[in-house]
Design a protein around this motif. Sequence first.
Motif, short mmCIF file in Angstrom:
data_model
loop_
_atom_site.label_atom_id
_atom_site.label_comp_id
_atom_site.label_asym_id
_atom_site.label_seq_id
_atom_site.Cartn_x
_atom_site.Cartn_y
_atom_site.Cartn_z
N GLN A 176 0.74 -1.33 -0.04
CA GLN A 176 0.09 0.04 0.07
C GLN A 176 0.89 1.34 0.00
OE1 GLN A 176 -2.65 -0.27 3.41
NE2 GLN A 176 -3.27 -2.13 2.92
N VAL A 178 1.39 5.06 1.43
CA VAL A 178 1.23 5.60 2.64
C VAL A 178 1.57 7.07 2.42
CG1 VAL A 178 1.92 5.50 5.11
CG2 VAL A 178 1.75 3.43 3.87
N SER A 179 0.56 7.86 3.01
CA SER A 179 0.65 9.38 3.04
C SER A 179 1.94 9.89 4.19
CB SER A 179 -0.35 10.03 3.14
OG SER A 179 -0.33 11.45 3.31
N ASP A 181 1.59 12.46 5.60
CA ASP A 181 0.83 13.11 6.50
C ASP A 181 0.40 12.32 7.87
OD1 ASP A 181 1.04 15.56 4.99
OD2 ASP A 181 -1.00 15.19 4.22
N SER A 182 0.29 10.90 7.58
CA SER A 182 -0.06 9.93 8.48
C SER A 182 1.12 9.34 9.33
CB SER A 182 -0.70 8.54 7.98
OG SER A 182 0.33 8.08 6.75
N MET A 183 2.23 9.90 9.01
CA MET A 183 3.46 9.42 9.59
C MET A 183 4.06 10.52 10.55
SD MET A 183 4.37 6.35 8.44
CE MET A 183 2.50 6.14 8.80
N THR A 184 4.57 9.81 11.63
CA THR A 184 5.44 11.11 12.64
C THR A 184 6.95 11.03 12.14
OG1 THR A 184 5.92 9.33 14.30
CG2 THR A 184 3.79 10.57 14.43
N ASP A 187 8.52 7.72 13.10
CA ASP A 187 8.13 6.62 12.11
C ASP A 187 9.04 6.66 11.06
OD1 ASP A 187 5.88 6.01 13.80
OD2 ASP A 187 4.47 7.30 12.52
N ASP A 247 -1.54 -3.50 6.47
CA ASP A 247 -1.86 -2.39 7.29
C ASP A 247 -0.92 -2.39 8.61
OD1 ASP A 247 -4.26 -1.70 6.22
OD2 ASP A 247 -5.34 -3.02 7.27
#
Length: 273
Positions: A176, A178-179, A181-184, A187, A247
């Motif tokens: 998948q 991954v954006s 924006d969804s990661m710190t 991460d 996921d």
Amino acid sequence: MKRFMMTTALVMATATPAAVLADNHDAAASMFEAQSPAGETMDMKASNLIGHRLYMPEEGTDMGAMGEITDAPDNWVMAGEIDDVVIGKDGKVQDVLVDAGGFLGMGETERRVALDSIRFQPDADDEGEYFAIYTGDRKMLEETESYDEDASNEMGETLGTASWEGYGMNDGAEMQTVSFDSMTTEDLLGTTVYGGNDEWVGEISELALGDDGNVSAVILDVGGFLGIGERAVSMPMDKVELRRMGDEGDISAYVSATEEELMNMEEWTESES
């Protein structure tokens, strides 16, 4: 953190690899007995090794007195990434194939590393997850033989990724996108980076901020064998794609440039941030 999961299930007993793979969906597990730095043993699912980092602690480190860790210490270097596992005629995992990045002046360098030279240190803040640690030194790894596919086939060995294909290695999970924006930041730092030929080229070492305080570029550490000769380069965020398997899989980063192209880019320095 680049780690992998352990499991206590045990499969693959006495049948040959072909027979087991044909009759047992759980053959993708290819279980083997792993050892911690303290000498404790546990059963590990070999398919979870693929794509994870192999670390080399500073020379003289007392492996048995390592204590709890949650991240790879600064005095560890990344010796490479585990590409595959070698399964013998008896169905047991013999060795692992480690991509050392091709930094010995001989192009791609895939070393066949003995399983008994690797220890698995638990991650203190993630139950069931571990770090892979190489117990030899740099000279020992440099002198380790490269993988010889023809010789391996003659001995009746198979590669794990070939054996597991079609037998639920990833339990139906798909890659998948991954954006960012969804990661710190936590991460992303240390995330493995793959180049245009899908070969390992380095890792994300830093995120550069623009005048507006937002991330403007991704800093990659590329090149360098065993941490020597690394070069930091800056890539615009839209030139870096993040992916993960399913996921829960580890995050990986992909760029279209090859290692050679990255090494020829202007070197990034902290003064530019």
